[in-house]
Motif scaffolding. Structure first.
Motif, PDB file in Angstrom:
ATOM      1  N   GLN A  65     124.146  96.365  44.401  1.00 31.93           N
ATOM      2  CA  GLN A  65     123.232  96.382  45.549  1.00 31.93           C
ATOM      3  C   GLN A  65     121.905  95.695  45.232  1.00 31.93           C
ATOM      4  O   GLN A  65     121.347  95.002  46.090  1.00 31.93           O
ATOM      5  CB  GLN A  65     123.015  97.829  46.035  1.00 31.93           C
ATOM      6  CG  GLN A  65     124.264  98.459  46.643  1.00 31.93           C
ATOM      7  CD  GLN A  65     124.820  97.684  47.836  1.00 31.93           C
ATOM      8  OE1 GLN A  65     124.074  97.114  48.627  1.00 31.93           O
ATOM      9  NE2 GLN A  65     126.130  97.654  47.972  1.00 31.93           N
ATOM     10  N   ALA A  66     121.406  95.873  44.029  1.00 34.40           N
ATOM     11  CA  ALA A  66     120.161  95.182  43.640  1.00 34.40           C
ATOM     12  C   ALA A  66     120.390  93.669  43.649  1.00 34.40           C
ATOM     13  O   ALA A  66     119.516  92.898  44.067  1.00 34.40           O
ATOM     14  CB  ALA A  66     119.702  95.650  42.265  1.00 34.40           C
ATOM     15  N   ALA A  67     121.571  93.239  43.205  1.00 36.21           N
ATOM     16  CA  ALA A  67     121.892  91.808  43.206  1.00 36.21           C
ATOM     17  C   ALA A  67     121.966  91.285  44.646  1.00 36.21           C
ATOM     18  O   ALA A  67     121.425  90.223  44.965  1.00 36.21           O
ATOM     19  CB  ALA A  67     123.202  91.559  42.472  1.00 36.21           C
ATOM     20  N   LEU A  68     122.624  92.039  45.531  1.00 35.02           N
ATOM     21  CA  LEU A  68     122.713  91.631  46.944  1.00 35.02           C
ATOM     22  C   LEU A  68     121.319  91.524  47.568  1.00 35.02           C
ATOM     23  O   LEU A  68     121.010  90.557  48.270  1.00 35.02           O
ATOM     24  CB  LEU A  68     123.551  92.653  47.736  1.00 35.02           C
ATOM     25  CG  LEU A  68     125.041  92.343  47.964  1.00 35.02           C
ATOM     26  CD1 LEU A  68     125.755  91.965  46.688  1.00 35.02           C
ATOM     27  CD2 LEU A  68     125.746  93.506  48.661  1.00 35.02           C
ATOM     28  N   MET A  69     120.490  92.532  47.301  1.00 38.97           N
ATOM     29  CA  MET A  69     119.132  92.526  47.862  1.00 38.97           C
ATOM     30  C   MET A  69     118.353  91.305  47.386  1.00 38.97           C
ATOM     31  O   MET A  69     117.569  90.717  48.129  1.00 38.97           O
ATOM     32  CB  MET A  69     118.382  93.799  47.428  1.00 38.97           C
ATOM     33  CG  MET A  69     118.878  95.067  48.110  1.00 38.97           C
ATOM     34  SD  MET A  69     118.231  96.569  47.310  1.00 38.97           S
ATOM     35  CE  MET A  69     116.514  96.541  47.825  1.00 38.97           C
ATOM     36  N   THR A  70     118.569  90.932  46.135  1.00 41.86           N
ATOM     37  CA  THR A  70     117.813  89.825  45.546  1.00 41.86           C
ATOM     38  C   THR A  70     118.317  88.467  46.050  1.00 41.86           C
ATOM     39  O   THR A  70     117.526  87.574  46.331  1.00 41.86           O
ATOM     40  CB  THR A  70     117.903  89.897  44.008  1.00 41.86           C
ATOM     41  OG1 THR A  70     117.419  91.183  43.598  1.00 41.86           O
ATOM     42  CG2 THR A  70     117.077  88.816  43.343  1.00 41.86           C
ATOM     43  N   HIS A  71     119.616  88.339  46.202  1.00 42.31           N
ATOM     44  CA  HIS A  71     120.188  87.041  46.597  1.00 42.31           C
ATOM     45  C   HIS A  71     120.030  86.727  48.084  1.00 42.31           C
ATOM     46  O   HIS A  71     120.031  85.563  48.462  1.00 42.31           O
ATOM     47  CB  HIS A  71     121.695  87.014  46.303  1.00 42.31           C
ATOM     48  CG  HIS A  71     122.045  86.752  44.876  1.00 42.31           C
ATOM     49  ND1 HIS A  71     121.561  85.682  44.159  1.00 42.31           N
ATOM     50  CD2 HIS A  71     122.870  87.414  44.022  1.00 42.31           C
ATOM     51  CE1 HIS A  71     122.068  85.694  42.931  1.00 42.31           C
ATOM     52  NE2 HIS A  71     122.857  86.741  42.821  1.00 42.31           N
ATOM     53  N   THR A  72     119.994  87.751  48.938  1.00 45.85           N
ATOM     54  CA  THR A  72     120.145  87.498  50.383  1.00 45.85           C
ATOM     55  C   THR A  72     118.863  87.733  51.186  1.00 45.85           C
ATOM     56  O   THR A  72     117.929  88.380  50.711  1.00 45.85           O
ATOM     57  CB  THR A  72     121.231  88.416  50.985  1.00 45.85           C
ATOM     58  OG1 THR A  72     120.830  89.776  50.797  1.00 45.85           O
ATOM     59  CG2 THR A  72     122.591  88.190  50.341  1.00 45.85           C
ATOM     60  N   GLN A 219     113.963  89.119  37.144  1.00 49.20           N
ATOM     61  CA  GLN A 219     112.596  89.567  37.482  1.00 49.20           C
ATOM     62  C   GLN A 219     112.587  90.169  38.896  1.00 49.20           C
ATOM     63  O   GLN A 219     112.019  91.230  39.129  1.00 49.20           O
ATOM     64  CB  GLN A 219     111.665  88.346  37.406  1.00 49.20           C
ATOM     65  CG  GLN A 219     110.193  88.679  37.393  1.00 49.20           C
ATOM     66  CD  GLN A 219     109.802  89.469  36.144  1.00 49.20           C
ATOM     67  OE1 GLN A 219     110.316  89.213  35.048  1.00 49.20           O
ATOM     68  NE2 GLN A 219     108.903  90.431  36.301  1.00 49.20           N
ATOM     69  N   GLU A 220     113.234  89.501  39.837  1.00 48.55           N
ATOM     70  CA  GLU A 220     113.311  90.001  41.214  1.00 48.55           C
ATOM     71  C   GLU A 220     114.178  91.259  41.303  1.00 48.55           C
ATOM     72  O   GLU A 220     113.890  92.168  42.094  1.00 48.55           O
ATOM     73  CB  GLU A 220     113.861  88.917  42.151  1.00 48.55           C
ATOM     74  CG  GLU A 220     112.847  87.902  42.610  1.00 48.55           C
ATOM     75  CD  GLU A 220     111.655  88.536  43.324  1.00 48.55           C
ATOM     76  OE1 GLU A 220     110.528  88.385  42.789  1.00 48.55           O
ATOM     77  OE2 GLU A 220     111.818  89.201  44.372  1.00 48.55           O
ATOM     78  N   CYS A 221     115.246  91.310  40.517  1.00 44.87           N
ATOM     79  CA  CYS A 221     116.111  92.496  40.509  1.00 44.87           C
ATOM     80  C   CYS A 221     115.337  93.738  40.061  1.00 44.87           C
ATOM     81  O   CYS A 221     115.664  94.856  40.463  1.00 44.87           O
ATOM     82  CB  CYS A 221     117.303  92.307  39.564  1.00 44.87           C
ATOM     83  SG  CYS A 221     118.638  91.351  40.279  1.00 44.87           S
TER      84      CYS A 221
END
Ligand SMILES: *Cc1c(COP(=O)(O)O)cnc(C)c1O
Length: 346
Positions: A65-72, A219-221
């Motif tokens: 979920q952290a990856a999804l939040m960061t990518h999208t 860093q964003e994650c």
């Protein structure tokens, strides 16, 4: 007698060396970046999967979920296989946390084809959502632990990248995938933009997952992990077990695969069940139950009386997972218990 617990590889308990490492771990406040054990785990993990940086998170779900939040961005569309964990088992997180809609594509035993992905990527048009991300899963849990090869991964990533779209790999069991194909795990993880893998499944650590990607992405994650409540303090006591998991537990997965293969061959011989043993290449044995005989919950309820535990996937399908706490004798015991249970219910 302890039960033969085939419900999941999440039930694994930490090894003696993990417990020692946990007791002796040097720790600090990780929100200040001052936990040396977490830093060591993150460096080791990044290097092993062929990415610049990595981040320790409390669970695989948080990692995804952290990856999804960061990518999208909000309003985008995420492409996923229709039986994927992110789509089925993460409580609608893509919509709730990232504000994205999901578009599912039917895979062949969990595998998407490059042409399928190419066709699903949206053209620029005011009416359409923009495609924000492609997610892959290796090994594929619902499909029964099937693997994506290095070539397939590469081809899927190429299609996405050609359209300017990033790729996230849900690699909860990616070390199983690497072991089963006898390739270095980087062949499966380096081509994608980000990967999440679990320390707490076949690798037997008690808690935790890792996200890996570019330094900027990680860093964003960290922001995403913070908002999800996953920034921990002296969590080096947990990361210490993760370091041992990465150093000592990736090679032994082969034994789990051998046990799963033996189990699958035995299950294939049992009348009420159907499975193709050739499909079982990692530590998951998923098989169908003939409705003429009984339902999966009925069978598993009786099997439990013989001290063998497993979970139904649905009414007529069962999943059994081998792991660190399952020995070759446990497989023999489970097979015998299954024969007896079938005889009893007949
Ligand atoms: C287990 C699993 C996850 C999530 O891991 P948790 O630590 O249970 O949140 C994600 N993806 C796949 C494919 C999994 O099997």
């Amino acid at each position: 007698m302890t039960a033969v617990d085939l419900r999941s590889d999440t039930v694994t308990r930490p090894t003696a060396r993990m417990r020692r490492a946990m007791a002796e771990a040097e720790v600090g406040d990780d929100v200040y970046g001052e936990d040396p054990t977490i830093n060591r785990l993150q460096e080791l993990a990044a290097e092993m999967v062929g990415h610049e940086s990595a981040l320790f998170v409390p669970s695989g779900t948080m990692g995804n979920q952290a990856a999804l939040m960061t990518h999208t961005d909000r309003g985008q569309e995420i492409l996923l296989e229709e039986q994927s964990h992110i789509f089925l088992y993460e409580a609608g997180g893509a919509a709730l946390l990232s504000g994205c809609q999901t578009r599912t594509l039917p895979g062949d035993k969990g595998r998407l084809a490059p042409e399928q992905v190419r066709e699903a990527i949206r053209d620029e048009n005011m009416h359409f959502p923009r495609t924000g991300l492609l997610c892959l899963e290796n090994t594929h849990n619902r499909a029964g632990g099937t693997v994506l090869s290095a070539d397939m991964t590469q081809n899927l990533v190429e299609v996405a990248h050609d359209a300017g779209i990033k790729v996230h790999l849900d690699g909860a069991r990616v070390f199983n995938a690497a072991c089963a194909q006898d390739v270095d795990v980087t062949k499966l993880t380096a081509p994608v933009d980000s990967v999440q893998f679990c320390l707490s499944k076949g690798l037997a650590a008690p808690v935790g997952s890792v996200i890996a990607g570019s330094a900027e992405f990680i860093q964003e994650c960290m922001r995403a992990r913070k908002v999800l409540g996953g920034a921990m303090r002296q969590a080096g006591v947990l990361a210490a077990a993760g370091v041992v998991a990465l150093q000592e537990m990736t090679r032994r997965l082969e034994q789990d695969h051998e046990n799963a293969s033996r189990l699958a061959q035995a299950v294939a011989e049992m009348k009420p069940f159907s499975v193709d043993p050739d499909d079982v290449c990692t530590n998951i044995v998923a098989f169908d139950v003939d409705p003429e005989w009984f339902t999966a919950p009925e069978f598993l309820h009786s099997l439990r009386q013989r001290n063998v535990l497993a979970n139904p996937v649905h009414q007529q399908r069962i999943r059994m997972v081998t792991h660190y706490q399952i020995s070759s004798e446990d497989i023999s015991d489970a097979v015998e218990a299954m024969h007896r249970t079938i005889g009893e219910l007949k």
